[in-house]
Write an enzyme that holds these catalytic residues in place. Structure first.
Site, PDB file in Angstrom:
ATOM      1  N   TRP A 209     -19.315 -17.026 -48.812  1.00 22.88           N
ATOM      2  CA  TRP A 209     -18.316 -17.525 -49.811  1.00 22.88           C
ATOM      3  C   TRP A 209     -17.366 -16.094 -49.688  1.00 22.88           C
ATOM      4  CZ3 TRP A 209     -16.647 -14.141 -53.975  1.00 22.88           C
ATOM      5  CH2 TRP A 209     -15.538 -14.637 -54.781  1.00 22.88           C
ATOM      6  N   GLU A 250     -18.804 -22.180 -48.772  1.00 18.14           N
ATOM      7  CA  GLU A 250     -18.562 -22.500 -50.278  1.00 18.14           C
ATOM      8  C   GLU A 250     -17.157 -22.496 -50.436  1.00 18.14           C
ATOM      9  OE1 GLU A 250     -20.208 -19.948 -52.929  1.00 18.14           O
ATOM     10  OE2 GLU A 250     -19.923 -21.120 -54.670  1.00 18.14           O
ATOM     11  N   LYS A 252     -13.692 -23.248 -53.105  1.00 16.73           N
ATOM     12  CA  LYS A 252     -13.214 -22.962 -54.420  1.00 16.73           C
ATOM     13  C   LYS A 252     -11.903 -23.269 -54.725  1.00 16.73           C
ATOM     14  CE  LYS A 252     -13.553 -18.851 -57.701  1.00 16.73           C
ATOM     15  NZ  LYS A 252     -14.366 -17.608 -57.643  1.00 16.73           N
ATOM     16  N   ASP A 283     -20.093 -25.722 -55.546  1.00 12.84           N
ATOM     17  CA  ASP A 283     -20.398 -24.922 -56.812  1.00 12.84           C
ATOM     18  C   ASP A 283     -19.712 -25.824 -57.929  1.00 12.84           C
ATOM     19  OD1 ASP A 283     -19.604 -23.250 -58.886  1.00 12.84           O
ATOM     20  OD2 ASP A 283     -20.464 -21.607 -57.749  1.00 12.84           O
ATOM     21  N   HIS A 286     -16.350 -24.923 -59.560  1.00 10.60           N
ATOM     22  CA  HIS A 286     -15.216 -24.442 -58.436  1.00 10.60           C
ATOM     23  C   HIS A 286     -14.037 -25.684 -58.269  1.00 10.60           C
ATOM     24  CE1 HIS A 286     -17.261 -20.833 -56.048  1.00 10.60           C
ATOM     25  NE2 HIS A 286     -17.141 -20.994 -57.482  1.00 10.60           N
ATOM     26  N   HIS A 310     -24.547 -25.001 -55.706  1.00 10.08           N
ATOM     27  CA  HIS A 310     -24.478 -23.867 -56.763  1.00 10.08           C
ATOM     28  C   HIS A 310     -24.426 -24.496 -58.131  1.00 10.08           C
ATOM     29  CE1 HIS A 310     -23.345 -19.932 -54.373  1.00 10.08           C
ATOM     30  NE2 HIS A 310     -24.689 -20.608 -53.964  1.00 10.08           N
ATOM     31  N   ASP A 318     -13.774 -21.372 -64.249  1.00 11.05           N
ATOM     32  CA  ASP A 318     -15.043 -20.994 -63.295  1.00 11.05           C
ATOM     33  C   ASP A 318     -15.955 -19.780 -64.040  1.00 11.05           C
ATOM     34  OD1 ASP A 318     -16.960 -20.887 -61.608  1.00 11.05           O
ATOM     35  OD2 ASP A 318     -15.670 -19.797 -59.951  1.00 11.05           O
ATOM     36  N   ASP A 320     -19.165 -19.473 -65.219  1.00 12.77           N
ATOM     37  CA  ASP A 320     -20.370 -19.033 -64.651  1.00 12.77           C
ATOM     38  C   ASP A 320     -21.272 -19.012 -65.875  1.00 12.77           C
ATOM     39  OD1 ASP A 320     -20.312 -19.005 -61.463  1.00 12.77           O
ATOM     40  OD2 ASP A 320     -18.934 -17.714 -62.069  1.00 12.77           O
ATOM     41  N   ASP A 350     -26.152 -20.815 -59.729  1.00 18.32           N
ATOM     42  CA  ASP A 350     -25.276 -19.395 -59.539  1.00 18.32           C
ATOM     43  C   ASP A 350     -24.505 -19.225 -60.993  1.00 18.32           C
ATOM     44  OD1 ASP A 350     -23.250 -17.627 -58.804  1.00 18.32           O
ATOM     45  OD2 ASP A 350     -22.107 -19.022 -57.726  1.00 18.32           O
TER      46      ASP A 350
HETATM   47  C1  RNT Z   1     -17.934 -17.284 -56.410  1.00 21.55           C
HETATM   48  C2  RNT Z   1     -18.933 -18.065 -55.686  1.00 21.55           C
HETATM   49  C3  RNT Z   1     -20.100 -17.343 -55.200  1.00 21.55           C
HETATM   50  C4  RNT Z   1     -20.967 -16.247 -56.206  1.00 21.55           C
HETATM   51  C5  RNT Z   1     -22.096 -15.803 -55.681  1.00 21.55           C
HETATM   52  C6  RNT Z   1     -22.276 -14.325 -56.132  1.00 21.55           C
HETATM   53  O1  RNT Z   1     -17.011 -18.038 -57.156  1.00 21.55           O
HETATM   54  O2  RNT Z   1     -19.552 -19.051 -56.798  1.00 21.55           O
HETATM   55  O3  RNT Z   1     -21.064 -18.193 -54.962  1.00 21.55           O
HETATM   56  O4  RNT Z   1     -20.670 -16.809 -57.343  1.00 21.55           O
HETATM   57  O5  RNT Z   1     -22.108 -15.551 -54.307  1.00 21.55           O
HETATM   58 ZN    ZN Z   2     -21.041 -20.215 -56.186  1.00 20.58          ZN
END
Ligand code: RNT
Ligand code: ZN
Length: 444
Positions: A209, A250, A252, A283, A286, A310, A318, A320, A350
């Site tokens: 990523w 990955e 986004k 993810d 994302h 993820h 986003d 998290d 994640d």
């Molecule tokens: C960031 C991505 C990535 C990170 C990790 C720490 O937007 O989601 O995967 O969160 O690699």
């Molecule tokens: Zn991620």
């Protein structure tokens, strides 16, 4: 990291640890389970078979929840690259020894097969090591720990929190020297990942990523994507056996400070993974807020062999947040089970919440992931499929609604008990004791 990989074993034999006091009476758990087993049997669902199956699905726990994505490269390092952690709850792991102790504690409270997902910034070295010079030996302690706990390891190059990523450009950087630095970091990371696979007998999934993007409207959207494509091709040019290593990419939508443009967008990586044969990392945070990964899985799987998930929880963006047992988590688990794609999926979490006890954050998200898989596996599959095929959509709806309140939780409690991890919220007492005895003594 695949379900059937030879070295995937449940770690909880090692990480066992039962907390007695506040658990419900064993016989009430068993009784409830027996009733539930009968209930599911009448629907054609064999709960014993489901328990064996759900227990074997590896879930990769992300190391970065334990230290707010800081890593150990530089103790004063600040997180950059459009990802942000908020909160300053005491007890953050300040070094690898503390992080491993915290992981041990969390894993002792989580049933089922587990892996650990590491980032390059979690290396251990006596003197500073540049990212393009990382080697397997810098992760030797992690490998020893993984071996001792019968865990597989996964890996990630860290293309953020570094002076050379300060302008949110890494693999797509127009400056050849800077771009080469990140290409070399990713290449070095593949060697580390391969070494994990070799040492542990289970392939490591290495996810790339990058934060590359632009805060405001770029003049050129085409050029950086063309550059990224070439850079990635250089990164993965050397063939590495999938016995040891998988590449994943990955995408986004946007990041903080990269609102207008993200080079590695979803379309970019979907096409990249499909044409290059890498895994595609999806993810959950994302995408546009009304888009869901659960609906993307079955589409992506038509064209890519393997997906890395993820699992995260975006709130308005986003963000998290800790993974909850919510509708989208269940929908993701349902897709993996109903589509029979678990064997082609690597499940990773994640998220990073620094505002609450970090061990609790891990335990809640990890238990929820497996709980959702269990609930998905308990669906009355034959009846649902028959209702849908025959066009009886009211029956399909009725069956789905009934399953929401079916006695699946009794199966979950029995599962936890049978795996020697606390039932219900009994795990929380263990976390609180650890906070008092260990975490509270750490200085900020
Ligand atoms: C960031 C991505 C990535 C990170 C990790 C720490 O937007 O989601 O995967 O969160 O690699
Ligand atoms: Zn991620």
């Amino acid at each position: 990291m695949m379900q059937e990989a030879p070295g995937d074993r449940s770690a909880d034999k090692v990480h066992g640890g039962r907390v007695g006091q506040q658990m419900p009476q064993t016989n009430s758990i068993t009784k409830a389970y027996e009733l539930a087993r009968e209930h599911f049997a009448t629907l054609g669902v064999d709960t014993e078979a489901v328990l064996a199956r759900v227990d074997a699905v590896p879930v990769s726990m992300h190391c970065w929840q334990g230290d707010d994505v800081k890593g150990f490269e530089n103790p004063n390092g600040e997180l950059t690259g459009g990802i942000q952690v908020s909160g300053n709850y005491p007890g953050r792991a300040r070094n690898a020894v503390e992080l491993r102790a915290d992981l041990d504690k969390a894993m002792s409270l989580i049933p089922g097969a587990k892996r650990l997902n590491l980032h390059a910034i979690y290396l251990e070295a006596d003197k500073p090591v540049e990212r393009d010079a990382i080697e397997p030996r810098h992760f030797a302690n992690w490998v020893d720990w993984a071996k001792a706990n019968k865990l597989g390891l996964d890996f990630n190059p860290s293309c953020f929190s570094h002076p050379k990523s300060a302008d949110n450009r890494t693999l797509s950087h127009p400056d050849k020297a800077i771009r080469q630095f990140w290409i070399d970091h990713c290449k070095a990371s593949r060697k580390v990942s391969e070494s994990f696979g070799k040492a542990l007998g289970t392939a490591s999934v290495m996810n790339i990523w990058i934060p590359d993007g632009s805060k405001d409207y770029p003049f050129d959207r085409y050029g950086p994507r063309e550059t990224l494509k070439a850079a990635l091709d250089e990164v993965i040019a050397e063939k590495i056996s999938t016995d040891f290593h998988y590449d994943a990419v990955e995408g986004k939508l946007f990041g903080i400070g990269a609102e207008a443009y993200t080079v590695g967008s979803n379309e970019f990586y979907l096409a990249y993974a499909a044409t290059r044969g890498t895994m595609l990392c999806l993810d959950a945070g994302h995408f546009h807020p009304t888009e869901v990964v659960s609906d993307k899985l079955s589409a992506a799987f038509q064209f890519v062999d393997r997906v890395l998930l993820h699992v995260s929880r975006p709130m308005r963006w986003d963000s998290d947040h800790v993974v909850l047992f919510d509708d989208e988590l269940q929908a993701i688990a349902n897709e993996l089970v109903r589509g029979d794609v678990l064997g082609r999926t690597a499940i990773g979490l994640d998220y990073f919440d620094a505002s609450i006890n970090r061990i609790a954050a891990w335990v809640i998200g990890m238990r929820n992931m497996r709980k959702a898989l269990l609930k998905a596996m308990l669906e009355p599959k034959a009846a649902l499929a028959a209702a849908e095929t025959s066009g009886d959509f009211a029956l399909r709806m009725a069956l789905m609604e009934e399953h929401k309140t079916s006695p699946w939780a009794a199966v979950w409690n029995h599962y936890c008990e049978s795996r020697n991890v606390p039932v219900g919220t009994a795990w929380f007492d263990v976390v609180k004791a650890y906070e008092r005895d260990v975490l509270a003594k750490r200085e900020a």
